[in-house]
Design a protein around this motif. Structure first.
Motif: not given
Length: 105
Positions: A24-33
Protein backbone atom coordinates in the motif's frame (compact mmCIF):
# COMPACT_ATOMS: atom_id res chain seq x y z
CA UNK A 1 43.92 13.96 35.33
CA UNK A 2 42.46 10.65 34.28
CA UNK A 3 40.52 10.46 31.05
CA UNK A 4 37.67 8.01 30.97
CA UNK A 5 37.39 5.66 28.08
CA UNK A 6 34.08 5.88 26.34
CA UNK A 7 32.35 2.70 25.44
CA UNK A 8 31.15 3.11 21.86
CA UNK A 9 28.15 0.89 22.62
CA UNK A 10 26.74 3.50 24.99
CA UNK A 11 26.53 6.01 22.16
CA UNK A 12 24.46 3.82 19.88
CA UNK A 13 20.90 4.83 19.33
CA UNK A 14 18.18 2.58 20.75
CA UNK A 15 17.02 -0.32 18.70
CA UNK A 16 14.12 0.49 16.41
CA UNK A 17 11.34 -1.83 15.31
CA UNK A 18 11.90 -3.58 12.00
CA UNK A 19 10.41 -1.86 8.98
CA UNK A 20 7.53 -3.74 7.48
CA UNK A 21 7.15 -3.43 3.75
CA UNK A 22 3.67 -3.20 2.41
CA UNK A 23 2.28 -2.84 -1.06
CA UNK A 24 0.00 0.00 0.00
CA UNK A 25 0.99 3.63 -0.45
CA UNK A 26 2.75 4.81 2.76
CA UNK A 27 2.10 8.50 2.05
CA UNK A 28 -0.73 10.30 3.81
CA UNK A 29 -4.10 10.33 2.07
CA UNK A 30 -4.47 13.04 -0.54
CA UNK A 31 -6.91 15.83 0.08
CA UNK A 32 -8.61 18.01 -2.44
CA UNK A 33 -8.36 21.78 -2.03
CA UNK A 34 -11.20 22.96 0.19
CA UNK A 35 -11.28 26.46 -1.24
CA UNK A 36 -12.83 25.37 -4.52
CA UNK A 37 -9.66 25.55 -6.60
CA UNK A 38 -8.38 22.64 -8.60
CA UNK A 39 -4.94 21.24 -7.90
CA UNK A 40 -2.25 20.62 -10.48
CA UNK A 41 -1.08 22.33 -13.63
CA UNK A 42 -3.68 24.56 -15.23
CA UNK A 43 -3.88 26.89 -18.17
CA UNK A 44 -4.21 30.60 -17.59
CA UNK A 45 -7.74 30.58 -19.00
CA UNK A 46 -8.90 27.91 -16.54
CA UNK A 47 -7.16 29.62 -13.64
CA UNK A 48 -8.62 33.03 -14.53
CA UNK A 49 -12.11 31.57 -14.90
CA UNK A 50 -11.88 29.89 -11.48
CA UNK A 51 -10.64 33.08 -9.85
CA UNK A 52 -13.42 35.13 -11.43
CA UNK A 53 -16.03 32.61 -10.29
CA UNK A 54 -14.70 32.60 -6.71
CA UNK A 55 -14.59 36.41 -6.62
CA UNK A 56 -18.18 36.66 -7.84
CA UNK A 57 -19.30 34.09 -5.27
CA UNK A 58 -17.59 36.03 -2.45
CA UNK A 59 -19.17 39.28 -3.63
CA UNK A 60 -22.63 37.65 -3.67
CA UNK A 61 -22.08 36.28 -0.15
CA UNK A 62 -21.01 39.70 1.14
CA UNK A 63 -23.96 41.38 -0.54
CA UNK A 64 -26.36 38.90 1.08
CA UNK A 65 -24.87 39.35 4.57
CA UNK A 66 -26.44 41.55 7.22
CA UNK A 67 -24.56 44.90 7.31
CA UNK A 68 -24.30 44.75 11.11
CA UNK A 69 -22.38 41.47 10.77
CA UNK A 70 -19.85 43.27 8.57
CA UNK A 71 -19.39 46.08 11.08
CA UNK A 72 -21.06 48.81 9.07
CA UNK A 73 -22.36 51.70 11.16
CA UNK A 74 -20.29 50.41 14.10
CA UNK A 75 -18.40 52.73 16.42
CA UNK A 76 -14.66 52.99 15.97
CA UNK A 77 -12.67 51.07 18.57
CA UNK A 78 -9.52 52.81 19.78
CA UNK A 79 -6.71 51.14 21.68
CA UNK A 80 -3.49 52.25 23.31
CA UNK A 81 -0.04 50.89 22.49
CA UNK A 82 -0.61 47.94 24.85
CA UNK A 83 -3.80 46.90 23.10
CA UNK A 84 -6.12 48.06 25.86
CA UNK A 85 -9.34 49.66 24.77
CA UNK A 86 -9.61 53.44 25.02
CA UNK A 87 -12.91 55.24 25.37
CA UNK A 88 -12.26 58.71 23.92
CA UNK A 89 -15.73 60.04 24.77
CA UNK A 90 -15.27 59.17 28.43
CA UNK A 91 -11.78 60.68 28.50
CA UNK A 92 -13.15 63.89 27.00
CA UNK A 93 -15.85 64.02 29.70
CA UNK A 94 -13.21 63.43 32.38
CA UNK A 95 -11.05 66.26 31.04
CA UNK A 96 -14.03 68.62 30.98
CA UNK A 97 -14.94 67.65 34.57
CA UNK A 98 -11.35 68.25 35.73
CA UNK A 99 -11.25 71.60 33.96
CA UNK A 100 -14.58 72.68 35.40
CA UNK A 101 -13.59 71.68 38.91
CA UNK A 102 -10.36 73.67 38.66
CA UNK A 103 -8.10 70.74 39.44
CA UNK A 104 -5.79 71.07 36.47
CA UNK A 105 -2.75 68.94 36.85
Amino acid sequence: MVEEEHNSDSYLSPERPAHQRSDSDPSPPRRHPTDGNRAGLQTSKVSRAENDEMRQRRERELKDMDPSMLGKEADTVYSDKHGRRIYPKLEKVDKVNIFMSGEEG
